[in-house]
Design a protein around this motif. Structure first.
Motif, short mmCIF file in Angstrom:
data_model
loop_
_atom_site.label_atom_id
_atom_site.label_comp_id
_atom_site.label_asym_id
_atom_site.label_seq_id
_atom_site.Cartn_x
_atom_site.Cartn_y
_atom_site.Cartn_z
N THR A 164 0.87 -1.17 0.00
CA THR A 164 0.00 0.00 0.00
C THR A 164 0.90 1.22 0.00
O THR A 164 2.00 1.21 0.56
CB THR A 164 -0.96 0.03 1.20
OG1 THR A 164 -0.23 0.28 2.40
CG2 THR A 164 -1.75 -1.26 1.32
N ILE A 182 2.52 -2.24 4.50
CA ILE A 182 1.64 -1.08 4.67
C ILE A 182 2.53 0.15 4.72
O ILE A 182 3.26 0.37 5.68
CB ILE A 182 0.80 -1.17 5.96
CG1 ILE A 182 -0.03 -2.44 6.01
CG2 ILE A 182 -0.04 0.09 6.13
CD1 ILE A 182 -1.26 -2.44 5.15
N ALA A 232 -0.56 6.24 4.29
CA ALA A 232 -1.14 7.00 5.40
C ALA A 232 -1.56 8.36 4.87
O ALA A 232 -1.14 8.77 3.79
CB ALA A 232 -0.14 7.16 6.54
N ASN A 272 -5.37 5.38 8.44
CA ASN A 272 -4.09 5.00 9.04
C ASN A 272 -4.18 3.84 10.01
O ASN A 272 -3.21 3.09 10.15
CB ASN A 272 -3.46 6.20 9.75
CG ASN A 272 -3.18 7.35 8.81
OD1 ASN A 272 -3.39 7.27 7.61
ND2 ASN A 272 -2.72 8.46 9.35
N THR A 319 -5.16 -0.21 8.00
CA THR A 319 -3.99 -1.04 8.29
C THR A 319 -4.40 -2.35 8.96
O THR A 319 -3.95 -3.42 8.57
CB THR A 319 -3.00 -0.27 9.19
OG1 THR A 319 -2.51 0.86 8.46
CG2 THR A 319 -1.85 -1.13 9.64
N SER A 325 -4.26 -6.06 7.27
CA SER A 325 -3.39 -7.02 7.97
C SER A 325 -4.14 -8.28 8.35
O SER A 325 -3.62 -9.39 8.20
CB SER A 325 -2.77 -6.38 9.21
OG SER A 325 -1.94 -5.29 8.84
N ILE A 333 4.61 -3.00 8.70
CA ILE A 333 3.87 -1.74 8.80
C ILE A 333 4.88 -0.63 9.02
O ILE A 333 5.65 -0.67 9.97
CB ILE A 333 2.83 -1.80 9.93
CG1 ILE A 333 1.86 -2.96 9.70
CG2 ILE A 333 2.10 -0.46 10.05
CD1 ILE A 333 0.94 -3.26 10.86
#
Length: 144
Positions: free
Chosen positions: A8, A87, A90, A112, A116, A120, A137
């Motif tokens: 991402t 990840i 944001a 954010n 996430t 996940s 992350i």
């Protein structure tokens, strides 16, 4: 066996650099982000560096309830599973503390944090079923 990863925020910055390195190492990649033109540019640049690479863009808003799950499902369907999730996305609206509104707080937290966690969880379920995987992350200077 070829490994696969979802990144991402893969259209720019740290996410782009990670996508580039994973492609160099033979991974099949899905880069995700909100801005389709940014993703398309990233695909062109990454493809120019690695002409035989396997990379697709998946425009998605990580703040939505179904976006993170759709991303993971689409990647797993295309690649036969998922080995890694990075990840690196944001948002930061740049407001001073005294100017934060409920709406800006919700947008930030949904993207954010909730995005996430949902991505996940979706990836981890597939990874557990497949015997393992990695979730990374990333926070940046905006995380301070």
């Amino acid at each position: 066996m070829v490994k696969s990863a979802v990144i991402t925020g893969g259209g720019t910055g740290i996410g782009f650099a990670i996508a580039s390195k994973l492609l160099e190492n033979g991974f099949r990649i899905t880069i995700a982000g909100r801005r389709k033109p940014v993703l398309e540019t990233a695909i062109q640049e990454l493809g120019a560096k690695q002409p035989d690479c396997d990379i697709v863009a998946f425009p998605v808003d990580m703040a939505t309830k179904d976006g993170p799950g759709r991303l993971i499902d689409a990647h797993a369907t295309r690649c036969g599973g998922i080995d890694a999730l990075v990840i690196s996305s944001a948002i930061y609206e740049g407001a001073s503390f005294l100017d934060i509104t409920a709406e800006s707080w919700d947008r930030t937290m949904h993207t954010n944090v909730r995005g996430t966690v949902l991505a996940s969880v979706a990836a981890a379920k597939r990874m557990v079923d497949a015997g393992g995987g990695r979730i990374v992350i990333i926070g940046s200077v905006l995380a301070h």
